[in-house]
Design a protein around this motif. Structure first.
Motif, mmCIF file in Angstrom:
data_model
loop_
_atom_site.group_PDB
_atom_site.id
_atom_site.type_symbol
_atom_site.label_atom_id
_atom_site.label_comp_id
_atom_site.label_asym_id
_atom_site.label_seq_id
_atom_site.Cartn_x
_atom_site.Cartn_y
_atom_site.Cartn_z
ATOM 1 N N LEU A 119 69.941 156.208 1.682
ATOM 2 C CA LEU A 119 68.521 155.751 1.133
ATOM 3 C C LEU A 119 68.777 154.317 0.564
ATOM 4 O O LEU A 119 68.114 153.513 1.013
ATOM 5 N N ASN A 122 69.696 151.800 3.271
ATOM 6 C CA ASN A 122 68.686 151.289 4.259
ATOM 7 C C ASN A 122 67.497 150.826 3.532
ATOM 8 O O ASN A 122 66.243 151.092 4.295
ATOM 9 N N ASP A 123 67.701 150.516 2.233
ATOM 10 C CA ASP A 123 66.382 149.803 1.530
ATOM 11 C C ASP A 123 65.342 150.708 1.092
ATOM 12 O O ASP A 123 64.168 150.259 1.299
ATOM 13 N N PHE A 124 65.379 152.151 0.924
ATOM 14 C CA PHE A 124 64.456 153.357 0.669
ATOM 15 C C PHE A 124 64.613 153.152 -0.821
ATOM 16 O O PHE A 124 65.418 153.222 -1.522
ATOM 17 N N HIS A 125 63.278 153.368 -1.483
ATOM 18 C CA HIS A 125 63.418 153.751 -2.887
ATOM 19 C C HIS A 125 63.923 155.090 -3.294
ATOM 20 O O HIS A 125 63.217 155.868 -2.762
ATOM 21 N N THR A 126 64.512 155.274 -4.382
ATOM 22 C CA THR A 126 65.164 156.852 -4.560
ATOM 23 C C THR A 126 65.511 156.934 -6.021
ATOM 24 O O THR A 126 65.786 155.610 -6.653
ATOM 25 N N GLU A 252 56.834 154.334 5.528
ATOM 26 C CA GLU A 252 58.382 154.888 5.057
ATOM 27 C C GLU A 252 58.806 155.878 5.925
ATOM 28 O O GLU A 252 59.943 155.938 6.364
ATOM 29 N N ARG A 255 59.694 154.685 9.541
ATOM 30 C CA ARG A 255 61.017 153.761 9.454
ATOM 31 C C ARG A 255 61.974 154.963 9.325
ATOM 32 O O ARG A 255 63.258 154.610 9.765
ATOM 33 N N LEU A 256 61.749 155.860 8.515
ATOM 34 C CA LEU A 256 63.031 156.970 8.360
ATOM 35 C C LEU A 256 63.424 157.573 9.677
ATOM 36 O O LEU A 256 64.589 157.923 9.979
ATOM 37 N N VAL A 270 59.381 163.453 -1.615
ATOM 38 C CA VAL A 270 58.834 162.110 -2.113
ATOM 39 C C VAL A 270 58.169 162.073 -3.438
ATOM 40 O O VAL A 270 57.406 162.859 -3.562
ATOM 41 N N TYR A 278 59.135 156.935 -3.648
ATOM 42 C CA TYR A 278 60.515 157.133 -3.825
ATOM 43 C C TYR A 278 61.029 158.434 -2.940
ATOM 44 O O TYR A 278 60.465 159.675 -3.322
ATOM 45 N N ILE A 279 61.989 158.336 -2.157
ATOM 46 C CA ILE A 279 62.483 159.614 -1.267
ATOM 47 C C ILE A 279 63.574 160.102 -2.297
ATOM 48 O O ILE A 279 64.513 159.465 -2.716
#
Length: 335
Positions: A119, A122-126, A252, A255-256, A270, A278-279
């Motif tokens: 995550l 790949n620029d996901f919030h987590t 999001e 994109r995932l 999430v 936020y994943i």
């Protein structure tokens, strides 16, 4: 067309969803390592299988699929997904399709540390996560993150050995307790090679929790998404939820989907923190929250059957009605 659901457990509703869509044009077969499974009662055919980590598990399934002309296998337990994914070519040789993610992505989903790294990369919030106890203690002392923190198995599911620590004493106690509980459960199989890295410590996210069903076709192409706001949880599963419309979540999720190229359903947890998704976790299978999408009009079993037949689907069958609120009930079944 015959479909096999493995590790079926209590997923009677999924058996019924597939039976309805097959409409007698095939049978729903189920397997579990124990016959104490409510889903055995409603399936067309039910069989006890070896344990997932048994060396005879894959040979047993291959033999069963050949004898029973199984068109596709759909696993319903996290630890089953990567085991089957690594055997994809063996099943393809006998004409059985696996509705599972790639072996690499299945491994990422089952390993919460790899999930965190995936995550972030790949620029996901987590949620900020650690597998080094002393590192997180240091960061907590320096106020880089704050209590409470969540302590849980790196390879875990179903809320097994999940604790919330409010200070360093609790953190160290729960860290050791989690390791002991891991080794007493089936989580030990994936954890035993890296026991000292088998516990994840994670920043507790403060916000509303949601679930997403991100649906891809059999080639891994995005097909639909359903977003649900959770009202209540029980044993790590959604107990009550409502379908919602959120552009941020959908963007999001899509994109995932495009990065993972998973097959079938991706069940995603999430949190919405300061209006930002936020994943937290991903499960490359039908999750316990899927029925909330289904009751709102999503019909992934129908889509899967049509895809297996080589037919195009109506995109509307993967779009939920918004504002549908539902609650799981408890039903007693004689085995």
């Amino acid at each position: 067309m015959n479909i096999l659901l493995t590790s079926v457990g209590r997923r009677s509703y999924l058996v019924n969803y597939f039976k309805k869509e097959l409409n007698r044009d095939g049978k729903v077969h189920v397997m579990n390592s124990s016959d104490l499974s409510p889903a055995f009662v409603v399936a067309d055919c039910a069989t006890v299988s070896p344990l997932i980590y048994d060396k005879e598990y894959i040979p047993f399934l291959l033999n069963y699929c050949q004898k029973n002309n199984i068109r596709a296998i759909i696993p319903l337990l996290d630890i089953d997904v990567p085991v089957l994914a690594t055997a994809r070519e063996q099943f393809e040789k006998i004409g059985t399709e696996l509705i599972v993610a790639s072996a690499d992505f299945a491994k990422i989903c089952n390993d919460k540390w790899l999930t965190y790294r995936f995550l972030k990369e790949n620029d996901f919030h987590t949620a900020k996560s650690y597998i080094d106890l002393e590192k997180v203690v240091c960061d907590l002392r320096e106020k880089k993150i704050e209590y409470p923190v969540i302590v849980k198995p790196r390879w875990g599911m179903g809320s097994i050995a999940v604790y919330e620590a409010d200070d360093e004493v609790e953190l160290r106690f729960f860290y050791e307790k989690a390791k002991r509980n891991i080794m007493k459960s089936y989580l030990k199989y994936e954890s035993q090679e890296k026991l000292e890295e088998s516990v994840l410590i994670q920043q507790k996210l403060k916000g509303q929790e949601y679930g997403m069903d991100i649906m891809n076709d059999l080639s891994g192409k995005f097909a639909g998404i359903s977003v649900k706001m959770k009202y209540a949880m029980r044993s790590g599963e959604t107990d009550c939820a409502i379908t919602v419309d959120s552009v941020r979540f959908k963007n999001e999720g899509k994109r995932l989907s495009e990065i993972s190229k998973h097959i079938g359903n991706l069940d995603v947890d999430v949190f919405e923190v300061d209006d930002t998704p936020y994943i937290l976790e991903m499960n490359a299978r039908f999750g316990g929250g899927y029925p909330f999408s289904h009751i709102a009009g999503v019909n992934l079993p129908k889509a899967i059957i049509q895809w297996l037949k080589g037919e195009a689907i109506d995109p509307e069958i993967l779009k939920p009605r918004i504002g549908v609120r539902a609650h799981k009930d408890i039903e007693i079944i004689e085995l």
